[in-house]
Design an enzyme around this catalytic site. Structure first.
Site, PDB file in Angstrom:
ATOM      1  CB  THR A 145      -0.968   0.043   1.217  1.00  0.00           C
ATOM      2  OG1 THR A 145      -1.678  -1.182   1.297  1.00  0.00           O
ATOM      3  CG2 THR A 145      -1.959   1.180   1.094  1.00  0.00           C
ATOM      4  N   GLY A 176      -1.883  -1.949   6.331  1.00  0.00           N
ATOM      5  CA  GLY A 176      -1.847  -3.039   7.309  1.00  0.00           C
ATOM      6  C   GLY A 176      -2.834  -4.121   6.950  1.00  0.00           C
ATOM      7  CB  VAL A 227     -12.255  -5.267  -1.525  1.00  0.00           C
ATOM      8  CG1 VAL A 227     -11.933  -3.781  -1.421  1.00  0.00           C
ATOM      9  CG2 VAL A 227     -12.573  -5.644  -2.970  1.00  0.00           C
ATOM     10  CG  ASP A 232      -7.310  -0.872   4.979  1.00  0.00           C
ATOM     11  OD1 ASP A 232      -6.688  -1.797   4.409  1.00  0.00           O
ATOM     12  OD2 ASP A 232      -6.746   0.119   5.458  1.00  0.00           O
TER      13      ASP A 232
END
Length: 327
Positions: free
Chosen positions: A194, A245, A223, A225
């Site tokens: 990310t 995370g 999917v 966050d």
């Protein structure tokens, strides 16, 4: 008469001076996880820090030129998506079918507008598609083939899916499948990636952008966050947060919004809110990862409960830095 003219001139000039005095700030991340100093070669570390610096330069150049926080976070995240070193865009991980499946979200704190995309495969820069959803549709989230059909209609750049393949990520998938076959657990934080950015512009506006390839070996259209507004991405008038995370835990706690809500409703400082949520609430339910955030005064937080998080920042006084471990 001269005095009156000077007084009028001062009234005209002073708002410009006040605007120039407002703080500018930018903070970015390239993912949290189980980084180790032993596994990170000096060459790879130098490349990662160079890409973080390029992202900072791109975003901060927008802010210095008087541009919006929204443009700044878009510029910064595009640089990170174009790097093979982060789990987003070019460097995205593979799902269980050997496909790169991308998610992204963006939010403008001044207007509370947001856009998000999930499970896309051909968009070169998912953050640009998320922004198009926000600005050129009446929706907040689009997924899969429909999202990319919308992207085609508004001129978003597409690439052959082979563009996203890197040998490093392919080997990570093979390792994950081998561990799965042997019923061996992956190391905690193994999947992380990310990228994200939060910016404060000269008008006092905050914006947040986040982009990811999800988790290695993910199945069933999972999917996380990142595209869920309030979980991995959130911006308000006084606070902006981008998370990285174990996405399921960030969704369950609505981490990004919770941090901003604690500031809004309880009067917590940014540091106190981030500490409570990331270092206490997340671990209490088994979650790990980190966040970057800033407030309307330009205070910056980069808080994580893992061994490391790729990150960089430029503060209102112009000081800047990049870091990986808990220096």
């Amino acid at each position: 008469m001269l005095r009156s003219a000077a007084f009028v001139l001062s009234l005209l000039v002073s708002p410009i001076l006040c605007a120039a005095d407002k703080p500018l700030a930018l903070v970015i991340h390239g993912g949290a996880g189980t980084m180790s100093r032993e596994a990170l070669t000096p060459e790879r570390e130098a490349e990662i820090r160079a890409d973080l610096d390029r992202a900072l330069d791109a975003g901060h150049a927008v802010l210095r030129a008087g541009g919006s926080a929204l443009d700044a976070v878009t510029a910064a995240v595009v640089v990170l998506e174009d790097s093979p070193h982060f789990n987003a865009g070019k460097g995205a991980v593979f799902n269980a079918e050997g496909v790169n499946e991308l998610d992204a979200a963006i939010m403008d704190g001044a207007t509370q507008r947001a856009g998000a995309v999930a499970a896309i495969h051909r968009t070169k820069n998912p953050i640009r598609l998320a922004r198009a959803v926000m600005e050129q549709s009446r929706h907040v989230m689009l997924i899969g083939e429909g999202a990319e059909k919308f992207g085609e209609s508004v001129g978003i750049e597409f690439v052959d899916p082979a563009y996203f393949r890197t040998e490093h990520r392919w080997q990570q998938l093979q390792d994950a499948k081998a561990r799965e076959a042997a019923q061996a657990a992956l190391p905690r934080g193994y999947h992380y990636g990310t990228v994200g950015a939060v910016a404060l512009d000269g008008e006092g506006r905050i914006a947040t952008a986040t982009s990811t390839g999800g988790t290695t070996n993910k199945r069933w259209g999972r999917v996380g966050d990142t595209p869920v507004i309030g979980a991995g991405t959130y911006a308000g008038a006084r606070c902006g947060v981008s998370a990285t995370g174990t996405g399921e835990f960030f969704i369950r706690l609505m981490v990004a919004y919770d941090i901003c809500a604690r500031m809004e409703y309880r009067g917590d400082s940014l540091a106190a809110a981030a500490e409570e949520v990331v270092m206490k609430r997340l671990p209490a339910i088994g979650g790990d990862g980190g966040i970057i955030a800033l407030d309307g005064e330009g205070n910056i937080s980069a808080t994580f409960n893992t061994s490391g998080m790729y990150r960089g920042w430029i503060k209102p006084d112009g000081t800047r830095g990049t870091a990986i471990f808990k220096e």
